[in-house]
Design a protein around this motif. Structure first.
Motif, PDB file in Angstrom:
ATOM      1  N   TYR A  40      53.770  46.811  38.134  1.00 27.44           N
ATOM      2  CA  TYR A  40      53.401  46.854  39.551  1.00 27.44           C
ATOM      3  C   TYR A  40      52.340  47.916  39.832  1.00 27.44           C
ATOM      4  N   SER A  41      52.430  49.043  39.171  1.00 27.14           N
ATOM      5  CA  SER A  41      51.422  50.086  39.344  1.00 27.14           C
ATOM      6  C   SER A  41      50.047  49.600  38.902  1.00 27.14           C
ATOM      7  N   SER A  42      50.006  48.908  37.770  1.00 31.55           N
ATOM      8  CA  SER A  42      48.714  48.404  37.272  1.00 31.55           C
ATOM      9  C   SER A  42      48.146  47.344  38.205  1.00 31.55           C
ATOM     10  N   MET A  43      49.008  46.511  38.779  1.00 31.43           N
ATOM     11  CA  MET A  43      48.528  45.478  39.700  1.00 31.43           C
ATOM     12  C   MET A  43      48.050  46.096  41.006  1.00 31.43           C
ATOM     13  N   GLU A  44      48.681  47.184  41.432  1.00 28.61           N
ATOM     14  CA  GLU A  44      48.199  47.897  42.617  1.00 28.61           C
ATOM     15  C   GLU A  44      46.785  48.433  42.393  1.00 28.61           C
ATOM     16  N   ASP A  45      46.495  48.834  41.160  1.00 26.27           N
ATOM     17  CA  ASP A  45      45.160  49.345  40.834  1.00 26.27           C
ATOM     18  C   ASP A  45      44.073  48.287  40.993  1.00 26.27           C
ATOM     19  N   LEU A  46      44.458  47.013  40.983  1.00 27.67           N
ATOM     20  CA  LEU A  46      43.472  45.957  41.205  1.00 27.67           C
ATOM     21  C   LEU A  46      42.816  46.095  42.574  1.00 27.67           C
ATOM     22  N   CYS A  47      43.475  46.779  43.489  1.00 32.92           N
ATOM     23  CA  CYS A  47      42.914  46.987  44.834  1.00 32.92           C
ATOM     24  C   CYS A  47      41.506  47.563  44.779  1.00 32.92           C
ATOM     25  N   PHE A  48      41.269  48.448  43.824  1.00 36.51           N
ATOM     26  CA  PHE A  48      39.968  49.106  43.779  1.00 36.51           C
ATOM     27  C   PHE A  48      39.197  48.858  42.485  1.00 36.51           C
ATOM     28  N   MET A  49      39.785  48.108  41.554  1.00 36.64           N
ATOM     29  CA  MET A  49      39.057  47.899  40.299  1.00 36.64           C
ATOM     30  C   MET A  49      39.209  46.497  39.732  1.00 36.64           C
ATOM     31  N   ALA A  50      39.469  45.517  40.582  1.00 38.84           N
ATOM     32  CA  ALA A  50      39.681  44.149  40.107  1.00 38.84           C
ATOM     33  C   ALA A  50      38.481  43.598  39.345  1.00 38.84           C
ATOM     34  N   ASP A  51      37.298  43.972  39.735  1.00 43.74           N
ATOM     35  CA  ASP A  51      36.112  43.435  39.066  1.00 43.74           C
ATOM     36  C   ASP A  51      35.755  44.194  37.789  1.00 43.74           C
ATOM     37  N   SER A  52      36.585  45.135  37.387  1.00 38.47           N
ATOM     38  CA  SER A  52      36.307  45.937  36.190  1.00 38.47           C
ATOM     39  C   SER A  52      36.791  45.307  34.896  1.00 38.47           C
ATOM     40  N   TYR A  53      37.730  44.386  34.979  1.00 36.20           N
ATOM     41  CA  TYR A  53      38.327  43.832  33.765  1.00 36.20           C
ATOM     42  C   TYR A  53      37.543  42.633  33.243  1.00 36.20           C
ATOM     43  N   HIS A  54      37.814  42.301  31.985  1.00 35.35           N
ATOM     44  CA  HIS A  54      37.100  41.236  31.270  1.00 35.35           C
ATOM     45  C   HIS A  54      37.453  39.852  31.797  1.00 35.35           C
ATOM     46  N   LEU A  55      36.487  38.965  31.653  1.00 33.41           N
ATOM     47  CA  LEU A  55      36.772  37.557  31.872  1.00 33.41           C
ATOM     48  C   LEU A  55      37.585  37.056  30.688  1.00 33.41           C
ATOM     49  N   TYR A  56      38.506  36.139  30.964  1.00 35.88           N
ATOM     50  CA  TYR A  56      39.302  35.535  29.900  1.00 35.88           C
ATOM     51  C   TYR A  56      38.342  34.829  28.940  1.00 35.88           C
ATOM     52  N   PRO A  57      38.485  35.010  27.624  1.00 28.19           N
ATOM     53  CA  PRO A  57      37.461  34.537  26.695  1.00 28.19           C
ATOM     54  C   PRO A  57      37.411  33.035  26.464  1.00 28.19           C
ATOM     55  N   ASN A  58      38.491  32.323  26.703  1.00 31.27           N
ATOM     56  CA  ASN A  58      38.540  30.900  26.351  1.00 31.27           C
ATOM     57  C   ASN A  58      38.281  30.014  27.556  1.00 31.27           C
ATOM     58  N   GLU A  59      37.748  28.848  27.247  1.00 34.57           N
ATOM     59  CA  GLU A  59      37.495  27.835  28.273  1.00 34.57           C
ATOM     60  C   GLU A  59      38.747  26.996  28.468  1.00 34.57           C
ATOM     61  N   PRO A  60      38.935  26.460  29.647  1.00 33.80           N
ATOM     62  CA  PRO A  60      38.044  26.426  30.801  1.00 33.80           C
ATOM     63  C   PRO A  60      38.184  27.649  31.707  1.00 33.80           C
ATOM     64  N   TRP A  61      39.070  28.554  31.337  1.00 38.48           N
ATOM     65  CA  TRP A  61      39.402  29.682  32.216  1.00 38.48           C
ATOM     66  C   TRP A  61      38.253  30.671  32.379  1.00 38.48           C
ATOM     67  N   HIS A  62      37.466  30.861  31.334  1.00 38.32           N
ATOM     68  CA  HIS A  62      36.319  31.761  31.421  1.00 38.32           C
ATOM     69  C   HIS A  62      35.352  31.294  32.511  1.00 38.32           C
ATOM     70  N   SER A  63      35.027  30.008  32.484  1.00 43.00           N
ATOM     71  CA  SER A  63      34.042  29.453  33.419  1.00 43.00           C
ATOM     72  C   SER A  63      34.493  29.493  34.874  1.00 43.00           C
ATOM     73  N   ILE A  64      35.801  29.510  35.092  1.00 54.63           N
ATOM     74  CA  ILE A  64      36.272  29.538  36.477  1.00 54.63           C
ATOM     75  C   ILE A  64      36.643  30.947  36.938  1.00 54.63           C
ATOM     76  N   GLY A  65      36.320  31.934  36.094  1.00 51.35           N
ATOM     77  CA  GLY A  65      36.415  33.320  36.524  1.00 51.35           C
ATOM     78  C   GLY A  65      37.768  33.994  36.375  1.00 51.35           C
ATOM     79  N   ILE A  66      38.610  33.476  35.505  1.00 48.89           N
ATOM     80  CA  ILE A  66      39.897  34.126  35.266  1.00 48.89           C
ATOM     81  C   ILE A  66      39.638  35.443  34.533  1.00 48.89           C
ATOM     82  N   ARG A  67      40.257  36.495  34.983  1.00 45.97           N
ATOM     83  CA  ARG A  67      40.150  37.812  34.352  1.00 45.97           C
ATOM     84  C   ARG A  67      41.518  38.209  33.816  1.00 45.97           C
ATOM     85  N   TYR A  68      41.514  39.189  32.910  1.00 48.39           N
ATOM     86  CA  TYR A  68      42.787  39.644  32.367  1.00 48.39           C
ATOM     87  C   TYR A  68      42.672  41.076  31.872  1.00 48.39           C
ATOM     88  N   TYR A  69      43.826  41.700  31.727  1.00 46.65           N
ATOM     89  CA  TYR A  69      43.925  43.017  31.108  1.00 46.65           C
ATOM     90  C   TYR A  69      45.313  43.139  30.508  1.00 46.65           C
TER      91      TYR A  69
END
Length: 105
Positions: A40-69
């Motif tokens: 929950y603490s890490s998900m709260e951090d998405l409030c200010f850094m959601a665009d900092s994590y990598h896009l998921y490497p595999n398709e079709p998820w990469h192309s639709i902008g899925i991110r992960y950490y």
């Protein structure tokens, strides 16, 4: 940019399963509580850094902008749309994440 963080029903169910597994199968309420707090603490951090994590490497998820950490032994998959980061799934990191993400296409 500040983001609103939303947990999907799938993510809520995932977290509940993770907690239940650690609590009931591994018989460790202390570890179950600690993992839940870290997730929950890490998900709260998405409030200010959601665009900092990598896009998921595999398709079709990469192309639709899925991110992960990863946080500890778990992976958090999410999307960003406008000012909202939606957590789609939380999974044990050694699971086949493509299968976990299979229902989101």
């Amino acid at each position: 940019m500040d983001y609103k963080v939303v947990l999907s029903d799938n993510a809520k169910a995932d977290i509940s399963r993770i907690y239940g597994y650690i609590l009931n199968k591994l018989k460790s309420s202390i570890n179950a509580d600690a993992v839940l707090k870290r997730l929950y603490s890490s998900m709260e951090d998405l409030c200010f850094m959601a665009d900092s994590y990598h896009l998921y490497p595999n398709e079709p998820w990469h192309s639709i902008g899925i991110r992960y950490y990863t946080i500890g032994n778990h992976s958090v998959m999410y999307t960003i749309e406008n000012d909202t980061a939606t957590v789609l799934h939380v999974a044990y990191g050694r699971r086949d994440l493509d299968k976990v993400m299979g229902d989101y296409k």
